[in-house]
Design a protein around this motif. Sequence first.
Motif: not given
Length: 87
Positions: A13-36
Amino acid sequence: MERAQRKLRYGKVISDKMDKTVVVSVEITERHPVYKKSITRTKNYKAHDENNDARVGDTVSIMETRLLSKDKCWRVVEITERSVAAL
């Protein structure tokens, strides 16, 4: 009739300033298609938090749901880890 499997994401959770709403930051790790080389991509989701339980720094799991507002189509399922600063 069975419901379809819904998407689950885990993030911080990176923000909870809104009423009944939170902002969630999701990190995804992936491989670069060319440089790996591993690349970390971050995406922010607005999620519905009915009881205003989640605080900044908490790790939460969110589930896809119907459209609740213009930007909000996720809801907080559970708070998996509490932030030390939130206590």
